[in-house]
Design a protein around this motif. Structure first.
Motif, short mmCIF file in Angstrom:
data_model
loop_
_atom_site.label_atom_id
_atom_site.label_comp_id
_atom_site.label_asym_id
_atom_site.label_seq_id
_atom_site.Cartn_x
_atom_site.Cartn_y
_atom_site.Cartn_z
N VAL A 213 0.83 -1.21 0.00
CA VAL A 213 0.00 0.00 0.00
C VAL A 213 0.86 1.25 0.00
CG1 VAL A 213 -1.82 1.24 1.22
CG2 VAL A 213 -1.82 -1.25 1.21
N SER A 217 0.59 4.23 -2.60
CA SER A 217 0.27 5.56 -2.08
C SER A 217 1.28 6.59 -2.58
CB SER A 217 0.28 5.52 -0.54
OG SER A 217 -0.01 6.79 0.00
N CYS A 241 -3.52 -1.37 -6.97
CA CYS A 241 -3.45 -1.65 -5.54
C CYS A 241 -4.50 -2.69 -5.14
CB CYS A 241 -3.66 -0.35 -4.75
SG CYS A 241 -3.46 -0.53 -2.97
N VAL A 260 -3.50 3.17 3.72
CA VAL A 260 -4.71 3.15 2.89
C VAL A 260 -5.47 4.46 3.03
CG1 VAL A 260 -6.93 2.02 2.50
CG2 VAL A 260 -4.93 0.64 2.97
N VAL A 286 -11.11 0.13 -3.06
CA VAL A 286 -10.05 0.21 -2.04
C VAL A 286 -10.67 0.33 -0.65
CG1 VAL A 286 -8.06 1.51 -1.24
CG2 VAL A 286 -8.45 1.25 -3.69
#
Length: 523
Positions: A213, A217, A241, A260, A286
């Motif tokens: 993650v 990100s 992702c 997240v 997500v």
């Protein structure tokens, strides 16, 4: 002397001294030592050779001594790492090392040493050094080579931090000047970074969720800086992702959860518009990987973004999509109950939902009614504990629509009678009636009286009379507390005084009813 000393620590310090005393004597451009026989290439070769030997000595330290002292040796090695890294700093300061020389001679030699040493500590530190000491322009133009080394590193290397720092530097480089953005497009930086992250994750199948993650990100942050107009790129990152998280269930690790939230918050912070986030098809996918408490935190972040930017939600489809994102606040998820939630926290959550409902508006009465129906569907499924918070704002949104339609003699939508004030009042009666099962009679009574006033303004006497009747029934059957009775009768009388629609018969009936309530009650 340097070649003769085999002891790792002594050799490191001696070669570090050699690097220090020779630094101002390298045949660099403009240096007094530059000449026909000595060139910048000689200077680069000298530093690279010293770097290579020092790195070998540094790596050898882990094998010196008994196994039980390995932890102590690793600590000593970590303290001595700057001795090796100074060589790379010297290379970056040589004036003659331009992009071509860096691409052809410096970077390949350094990366060869990094990959071949097969040492976790050395690989992580040296990759970090490369990213930090050389110019951002060089990184951009040699992205293929630099990223190609990442999957070859030891599986235990913290590659997510290395790549995150690289993307952060490139993001700042892109933000420094609009003139450099064409370079990013030319080298296809997004595609190369995206592919490299995929290869690294495949090369390290045991990489923890937080690593996966974090990488995406950082990639999303890079994408939003460099390609803010390419929503398809941002959605592609979210989709990648999701693909890597498939099969891993809900994320429970706190660090991964934090990443997240950062991943999902990035589009909100960049665009300051939830409508943009709603265009990202993978955004809700997500969200599905968050546990219930974190899902609520993310929902609160979304609502705060809407309130901060004054975003108006203007269609029922957008309301539907938004409620899907914040469903953690709208209803109990995965069989969990809000009973265990702190009362103050629960009230704050539901108050935020109430404020959100006020942001739904459309000038088109037909579309506004669709919005109201959508909100009604969701909040009525939220359980009785939420209704006292969410029903009132829905009622006032509906009354706002009634005011909007007030005075229209004909229905502008032909046979669609659902957009008339009378039909909206029927809907309001059903909405308020849901409060009777909780029960919160005082609140329901106030809402009935508000609707009666609105019906009065619309010249709908039978509707206003019906709302008053419902208010009296609540007073007589549900409200027993003396203080609540006093407040209720004051509200009834005050509202009745402002009504002008009632004929003599209906007014007398309601007035006598109010008088009887006062006489026969305990107040």
């Amino acid at each position: 002397m340097c070649r003769g000393i085999q002891h790792p620590v002594r050799g490191l310090f001696l070669r570090s001294y050699l690097s220090q005393v020779s630094r101002d004597k390298l045949p660099d451009i403009g240096s007094e030592y530059e000449g026909d026989a000595d060139t910048v290439t000689d200077a680069v070769e000298f530093v690279l050779q010293n770097f290579t030997e020092m790195n070998k000595l540094w790596v050898r330290m882990q094998h010196q001594g008994p196994a039980r002292e390995k932890e102590k040796r690793e600590k000593e090695r970590s303290e001595l790492r700057d001795l090796v890294g100074k060589n790379l700093h010297v290379l970056s300061q040589i004036e003659g090392v331009d992009l071509d020389m860096y691409k052809d001679a410096v970077l390949p030699r350094v990366l060869e040493q990094v990959v071949n040493c097969k040492d976790e500590l050395a690989q992580f530190y040296l990759m970090d050094c490369i990213i930090q000491v050389f110019p951002d322009e060089y990184h951009l133009q040699t992205l293929d080579v630099l990223l190609g080394a990442c999957p070859q590193l030891q599986p235990s290397v913290d590659i997510k931090t290395v790549l995150s720092q690289l993307m952060e530097r490139l993001s700042h480089y892109a933000a420094s000047s609009a003139e450099v953005l064409p370079e990013f497009l030319q080298v296809e930086a997004f595609a190369k970074l995206s592919n490299a992250i995929g290869r690294v994750i495949e090369a390290q199948p045991d990489m923890p969720t937080v690593g996966v993650v974090t990488l995406y990100s950082s990639l999303l942050t890079f994408t939003l800086h460099v390609h803010p107009d390419r929503l398809d790129y941002a959605d592609q990152v979210l989709g990648a992702c999701v693909k890597k998280l498939t099969g891993k269930g809900k994320i429970e690790d706190s660090k991964a959860t934090k990443q997240v939230v950062a991943l999902l918050s990035a589009p909100l912070e960049k665009y300051n518009d939830i409508m943009t986030a709603l265009k990202l098809s993978n955004y809700p996918r997500v969200l599905e990987y968050l546990d219930v408490p974190t899902n609520k935190v993310m929902a609160t972040v979304i609502i705060q973004s809407i309130m901060k930017n004054g975003t108006r939600i203007s269609t029922s489809d957008k309301v539907e999509a938004l409620f899907e994102l914040i469903k953690g606040l709208i209803k109990d998820c995965d069989g969990t109950s809000n009973d265990k939630l702190d009362e103050d926290d629960f009230k704050e959550e539901q108050n935020s939902v109430a404020r959100l409902i006020q942001m739904f508006y459309n000038d088109d009465p037909e579309e506004m009614l669709k919005i109201i129906e959508t909100v009604r569907k969701h909040i009525l499924a939220g359980g009785p504990k939420r209704l006292p918070f969410t029903v009132p704002p829905l009622v006032f949104c509906s009354l706002k629509l009634v005011r909007q339609l007030q005075g229209q003699e004909e229905n502008p939508f032909g046979d669609d009678a659902s957009t008339t004030p009378k039909k909206i009042f029927q809907l309001l009666n059903q909405i308020i009636e849901t409060l009777s099962g909780i029960p919160v009679p005082e609140l329901a009574l106030q809402l009935y009286l508000q609707c009666a006033e609105a019906a009065n303004d619309c010249e709908l006497e039978p509707v206003a009379y019906e709302f008053f009747t419902q208010a009296y029934i609540l007073y007589e059957e549900e409200i027993s507390d003396s203080r609540a009775q006093i407040t209720a009768i004051h509200l009834i009388i005050g509202t009745l005084q402002r009504m002008h629609i009632f004929g003599v018969e209906n007014r007398d009936t309601l007035t006598h009813k109010a008088t009887g309530v006062i006489i026969y009650s305990d107040i």
